[in-house]
Design a protein around this motif. Structure first.
Motif, short mmCIF file in Angstrom:
data_model
loop_
_atom_site.label_atom_id
_atom_site.label_comp_id
_atom_site.label_asym_id
_atom_site.label_seq_id
_atom_site.Cartn_x
_atom_site.Cartn_y
_atom_site.Cartn_z
N PHE A 125 71.09 44.55 47.47
CA PHE A 125 71.56 44.60 46.31
C PHE A 125 71.95 43.31 45.47
O PHE A 125 72.97 43.19 45.72
N GLY A 126 71.08 42.43 44.61
CA GLY A 126 71.41 40.98 43.61
C GLY A 126 71.93 42.67 42.05
O GLY A 126 71.65 43.66 41.72
N VAL A 127 73.44 42.45 42.17
CA VAL A 127 74.00 43.21 41.43
C VAL A 127 73.78 42.27 39.71
O VAL A 127 74.58 41.22 39.29
N ASP A 128 73.33 42.84 38.56
CA ASP A 128 73.29 42.63 37.12
C ASP A 128 74.51 43.14 36.74
O ASP A 128 74.04 45.02 36.42
N ARG A 129 75.45 42.16 36.38
CA ARG A 129 76.45 42.99 35.88
C ARG A 129 77.11 43.25 34.55
O ARG A 129 77.73 43.76 33.45
N THR A 130 75.51 42.82 33.68
CA THR A 130 75.84 42.94 31.84
C THR A 130 75.74 44.40 32.41
O THR A 130 75.07 45.75 32.50
N ARG A 164 69.56 35.04 37.95
CA ARG A 164 70.63 35.36 38.86
C ARG A 164 70.66 36.24 40.06
O ARG A 164 70.21 35.89 41.59
N ALA A 165 70.68 37.37 39.74
CA ALA A 165 70.66 38.92 40.19
C ALA A 165 69.63 38.73 41.00
O ALA A 165 70.18 39.11 42.66
N SER A 166 68.83 38.60 41.12
CA SER A 166 67.04 38.01 41.55
C SER A 166 67.72 37.68 43.03
O SER A 166 66.81 37.27 44.40
N ALA A 167 67.69 36.11 42.61
CA ALA A 167 68.48 35.22 43.91
C ALA A 167 69.70 35.95 44.90
O ALA A 167 68.84 34.92 45.65
N ASP A 168 70.25 36.23 44.60
CA ASP A 168 71.10 37.29 44.87
C ASP A 168 70.47 37.45 46.46
O ASP A 168 70.88 38.09 46.79
N ALA A 169 69.52 38.16 45.78
CA ALA A 169 69.57 39.92 46.21
C ALA A 169 68.09 39.16 47.48
O ALA A 169 68.47 39.40 48.93
N VAL A 216 64.44 45.49 56.12
CA VAL A 216 64.95 45.17 54.71
C VAL A 216 64.62 45.27 53.37
O VAL A 216 63.10 44.84 53.81
N GLU A 217 64.79 45.63 52.93
CA GLU A 217 64.82 46.20 51.37
C GLU A 217 65.95 45.34 50.47
O GLU A 217 66.63 45.07 50.54
N GLN A 218 65.48 44.38 49.39
CA GLN A 218 65.68 43.76 48.25
C GLN A 218 65.60 44.54 46.89
O GLN A 218 64.12 44.43 46.76
N GLY A 219 66.46 44.46 46.53
CA GLY A 219 65.55 44.93 45.04
C GLY A 219 67.36 44.10 44.04
O GLY A 219 68.45 43.69 44.64
N VAL A 220 67.14 44.43 42.58
CA VAL A 220 67.99 44.38 42.03
C VAL A 220 68.60 45.44 40.89
O VAL A 220 68.06 46.39 40.60
N ALA A 221 69.51 45.77 41.05
CA ALA A 221 70.75 47.24 40.36
C ALA A 221 71.59 46.40 39.86
O ALA A 221 72.38 45.90 39.61
N GLN A 222 71.38 47.70 38.11
CA GLN A 222 73.23 47.23 37.10
C GLN A 222 74.16 47.72 38.01
O GLN A 222 73.85 49.37 38.50
N LEU A 223 75.18 47.44 37.70
CA LEU A 223 76.38 47.84 38.35
C LEU A 223 76.92 49.24 37.50
O LEU A 223 77.06 49.97 38.74
#
Length: 279
Positions: free
Chosen positions: A39-44, A64-69, A89-96
């Motif tokens: 998970f790339g974490v969207d901290r907004t 930025r979160a997508s690139a982190d993932a 392996v799975e990747q995605g973006v999740a809000q905090l």
């Protein structure tokens, strides 16, 4: 009986390799399939930006979160290449604020979730809701692993923190495959009650339950000679050279543990061996 689906979650590249190495080693030992969520974490947060904030700022955070993932998924595949295990392996973006729900949705269909310690220096704030999401909403046992512990598929010496709570009993039931394969199991009872049906034989019923599963357990009754139960338990873990602790998670509310401290939080902060928990 065993663990056939193991889940791990990575959100920090610095913790990715040790966490995945441990999860993969456990999966190898049980012949299990390992699922890795990156998970790339969207901290907004809702209300974080003032009304009318430039949408480009929000998009930049998402990018930025997508690139982190993507970077985490690449690190995960590299780490998994060192192991002989079936994996995905799975990747995605999740809000905090929502990451615990995402983890819980996958943890429900896993037999065991392996996660890094959520507390300590240089730890992201998302690690706590990830752990709680797996334990509470996911209803799966969690193995919390320190970074510097040598991964082992099956521990030889296990300590059970026993206080007769429902959480502790659920942890023991979930850990039965591990306990049945251990060389030595210590049931630790700290300051048992002086009144009640089990006062003359603390831990006796649990020992009987384990014996019927082929587990020969030793009962260690200890006095609370230190300010916190977790300190006494961790000292005993060192004394018997244990490889793992099994204990119930969050006997009090999570809010109370976060503000006032508690056995769960203290153990996860102090632990130098993996901690197996269920709630």
């Amino acid at each position: 009986m065993g663990y056939k689906t193991i889940l791990t979650v990575v959100t920090d590249e610095a913790l990715a390799a040790p966490t995945i190495d441990h999860a993969a080693t456990v999966a190898e030992g049980w012949g299990a399939h390992l699922d890795v969520l990156c998970f790339g974490v969207d901290r907004t947060q809702t209300g974080y930006y003032y009304a009318g904030a430039n949408a480009m700022i929000l998009q930049e955070t998402l990018n930025r979160a997508s690139a982190d993932a993507e970077a985490l998924a690449e690190a995960a595949r590299k780490a998994l290449g060192r192991h002989d295990v079936r994996w995905a392996v799975e990747q995605g973006v999740a809000q905090l604020a929502d990451i615990g729900r995402h983890v819980a949705g996958r943890a429900r269909f896993a037999d065991l979730t392996v996660l890094p310690k959520p507390y300590g220096g240089e730890r992201g704030v998302e690690l706590e809701p990830i752990t709680e999401g797996a334990l509470f909403e996911g209803q799966t046992p969690v193995l919390v692993v320190p970074d510097n512990v040598t991964p082992m598929p099956k521990p030889g010496r296990v300590v059970i923190g026993w206080n007769e709570s429902a959480e502790a009993l659920r942890s023991v039931r979930a850990a039965l495959p591990i306990l049945m394969g251990a060389d030595a199991v210590h049931v630790v009872v700290i300051d048992p009650p002086q009144h009640g049906p089990n006062r003359s034989d603390p831990g006796g019923l649990l020992s009987q339950f384990l014996a019927r599963h082929g587990v020969s357990a030793e009962i260690d009754v200890l006095s609370k000679t230190m300010p916190r139960v977790s300190d006494v338990l961790m000292r005993h873990v060192t004394d018997v050279d244990a490889d793992m602790v099994v204990m119930g998670a969050y006997g009090h509310s999570r809010f109370r543990e976060a503000i006032l401290g508690g056995a769960t939080r203290n153990m996860l902060e102090l632990a130098k061996v993996p901690v197996f928990m269920a709630h």
